[in-house]
Design an enzyme around this catalytic site. Structure first.
Site, short mmCIF file in Angstrom:
data_model
loop_
_atom_site.label_atom_id
_atom_site.label_comp_id
_atom_site.label_asym_id
_atom_site.label_seq_id
_atom_site.Cartn_x
_atom_site.Cartn_y
_atom_site.Cartn_z
CB VAL A 14 -0.97 0.00 1.20
CG1 VAL A 14 -1.76 1.30 1.26
CG2 VAL A 14 -1.92 -1.19 1.12
CE LYS A 105 -7.80 -5.93 7.67
NZ LYS A 105 -6.53 -5.49 7.08
N GLY A 134 -11.06 -1.16 0.98
CA GLY A 134 -10.05 -0.62 0.08
C GLY A 134 -10.43 0.68 -0.58
N GLY A 187 -2.12 -14.78 -5.22
CA GLY A 187 -1.74 -13.71 -4.30
C GLY A 187 -2.92 -13.08 -3.58
CD GLU A 190 -1.57 -11.98 4.40
OE1 GLU A 190 -0.56 -12.06 5.12
OE2 GLU A 190 -2.50 -11.18 4.61
CG ASP A 201 -9.64 -8.68 6.58
OD1 ASP A 201 -8.68 -7.89 6.72
OD2 ASP A 201 -10.53 -8.53 5.72
CE LYS A 205 -11.00 -5.27 5.36
NZ LYS A 205 -10.86 -6.28 4.28
N GLY A 302 -5.73 -4.31 -2.61
CA GLY A 302 -4.83 -4.08 -3.73
C GLY A 302 -4.11 -2.75 -3.58
#
Lengths: 428, 428
Positions: A14, A105, A134, A187, A190, A201, A205, A302
């Site tokens: 990022v 986050k 994102g 990709g 992970e 995750d 959020k 991304g």
């Protein structure tokens, strides 16, 4: 023209996106915010490491002290991720009156309160559009354009990895393990996929979104979480047969002053706008009392989409600095609402059971459901082998505790081989 | 606590929505913006008329002079619609240093430049989230969250009436006239539906979105417009057969520094996110170089959705007044880009032709297309009655002028009975 100096913490995926966007066309930024944005410092662990972006050697540093002690640096862009040292750096920056833009986050979902209190006390900006979904504008719309609403519900596909996996399983009939492997090869996932596939995750959020939507602090710990590892291709094809699609949803809802926040796989009607959000795309569906139903769709991760959100925030903060209006969007958690315990939520359920295939079995099970107030909306029964039948049931709305109690009894019946899956059904 | 006095111009459908939202919970507004928002005056044509909202009699007035001469009124909320007298009132308000929130797409699409110049000179806010796509946040996301992007394309379903009509025609096979009648019965279409069905309403909205997206002034007059009155149920079913859905789209695109802006019916792939936007819902699809594809979905009209956007803007302006930062979001049309003439656009086309059903006809037509650089992607031929065949063609991408030239020749052929329809095809 004014010159605004910033520092970027972290030059991973990022961070490099942010640098690329800011370097691309400096004149554009002058037009867009009336200032020259100067990347004065970039904090990295290893300044010698080769990277995709080119920065003057005196810009890249391993020493936080150089940044925090520089009074000319007005904005700290935190894109390092994780709790520490990000938390310490952000707190120190705010304490020194520096504005912060963060994509973190984890930090917000666990330590939001202290960060916002600090920023408010300092009259600084703390912007975080990139922390959820994102590049999709969702934080600022909730804080601004939709602020006239009492938000009733936020429901979203906020993890691209699991959406990609579920899409492959749905469209190609792949098993979970194969779909995960494919996601890793591309990709999207992970090497250790736990945070994605177990829903952590997404839970971070949804904690952030719920805090904004309901004006009460919701942390990661407050969110009920269940991942997608137990979903089988079979569940997806039964769902389709019944007119549904399975997605990992983050759901936050307020009813009678009580807030519920949860992340779990869910069947949604195939006609629902979220059902058509495929692959690694994200989308957040918001229902407000005035606006009705809205949805925000796009890339939830991304380098460039996340960079887009970070730089959008930087420009906002630059404008605030120029107008002397930093702190204009303060913390919006000015209420203290109660949480609804998971056992009290009301929803529909999809169940897949393996039972001994003989007359009267369905009647026994239906009887136990009936005793617990669980009524059935549809039932599919298929014969498996060896005298075992597969029973697929969709219930009407029922309290979570009631169905769990019924299942405890059903699980102990001699006719029950296995309760193969329970997936909640969300219809609106 | 600060008190911010506002005046509302117009107490029609949207005006009443704004009043309802602001009256609903005054404490909420104090929390949300740190101020008491007082509706000091509401301008109406006939103060004696009975209305759905209750306001003190000294608030409702027929005299603009009472409002414009009151220095305590800091925000003018223009929800009367139409060009005059709205334009005069807004210009006078800005000249007096009053901030303006408007839902008026006609005014912005035709007189945007002078309004923004006036607001900029006065250092006032001019907010207009409600002017496009009702309650859906799209103006502020383009001005803020997505500002880091070079926007490549904005493509939207920005008229709910025509989307409702096309949905009925698609899903129920209704003809245009019947679907329009149904829309009128439901209050979605006005007695004179011209502005909706001819695409003028959508063109005004796309002019506003294009101006924001490309930082160059695009007015209603700059937009190519074609409505939906020539669409037949037959076109919709051929489209479906070929994997497409027909929508009335507003399209704004920038390529090599040239801007195109147009409104017309279009075939889009049935898998496109816009294809699943049904009934009177709106959606705007935005592609930016960093963020990639995003979409914003919701209610594009109606009292409460539009009221939601207007009140969201009011709160923003209130915050700016409190922080002394009015004018922080100034006009973003700082460039002067060329327009691409309609004849120069490149797209695919759907054609439906009636030709005499005899050998060699397809070859003649294909030959003429070939001579003009039009190559065919798919062809369906069906026999009608009386020796007439219906030919449905989808072309590859071609310049608008080239296909129009080819059609001029084909139209004159003795084998051609009729060119029944031409609809553009948008694939991304």
């Amino acid at each position: 023209m004014e010159k605004i100096e910033i520092a970027i913490l972290g030059l991973g995926n990022v961070g490099q996106g942010v640098v690329k966007i800011l370097q691309e066309n400096t004149e554009k930024w002058r037009n867009k915010c009336g200032a020259n944005i100067i990347i004065k410092k970039v904090l990295v662990r290893d300044p010698a490491k080769k990277r995709d972006v080119s920065l003057p050697p005196d810009v890249v540093t391993g020493r936080w002290q150089e940044i925090i002690s520089d009074p000319e640096i007005k904005i700290i862009v935190e894109v390092m991720g994780g709790i520490e040292p990000a938390r310490t750096y952000v707190m120190e920056a705010l304490a020194k009156g520096k504005n912060v833009v963060t994509a973190n986050k984890d930090l917000l979902a666990e330590h939001g309160r202290e960060l916002f209190e600090k920023s408010q006390a300092a009259g600084c900006d703390l912007y975080f559009e990139a922390s959820v979904a994102g590049g999709i504008p969702i934080i600022n719309p909730l804080k601004q354009s939709l602020i006239a609403n009492n938000i009733e519900q936020v429901m979203g596909i906020v993890n691209g990895t699991t959406n990609y996996i579920l899409t492959r399983m749905t469209q190609e009939g792949m098993g979970f393990a194969d779909a995960l492997k494919r996601a890793q090869e591309l990709g999207y996932a992970e090497a250790d996929p736990t945070a994605d596939v177990e829903g952590y995750d997404a839970a971070r959020k949804i904690a952030i979104l719920a805090s904004l939507a309901f004006h009460t602090r919701v942390t990661f710990q407050d969110v009920y979480v269940e991942g997608i590892t137990k979903i089988r291709p079979k569940d997806l094809s039964y769902a389709r047969e019944l007119g549904y699609t399975v997605k990992l949803l983050g759901i936050a809802r307020e009813e009678s002053g009580q807030v519920e926040a949860r992340v779990h796989p869910a069947l949604i009607p195939s006609s629902h706008p979220l059902a058509n959000v495929y692959d690694s795309f994200n989308a957040v569906f918001v229902r407000g009392d005035a606006v009705g139903e809205t949805m925000f769709f796009g890339r939830g991760a991304g380098q460039m989409p996340t960079g887009s959100a970070v730089v959008g925030d930087i420009i906002e903060v630059v404008k605030n600095i120029e107008k002397g209006s930093t702190g204009r969007l303060s913390c919006t958690c000015y209420e203290h609402k109660a949480f609804k315990p998971m056992g009290e939520i009301m929803t529909k359920y999809y169940l897949r059971l393996h039972v001994i295939d003989r007359p009267g079995v369905l009647a026994s099970i239906a009887g136990i459901f009936g005793n617990h107030g669980v009524s059935l909306a549809s039932v599919i029964q298929k014969n498996c082998e060896d005298g075992i039948a597969e029973l697929v049931v969709i219930t009407h709305k029922v309290r979570e505790n009631d169905i769990q109690d019924a299942l405890k009894i059903i699980r102990e019946l001699s006719i029950t081989k296995e309760i193969a899956n329970l997936i909640r059904v969300e219809e609106n």
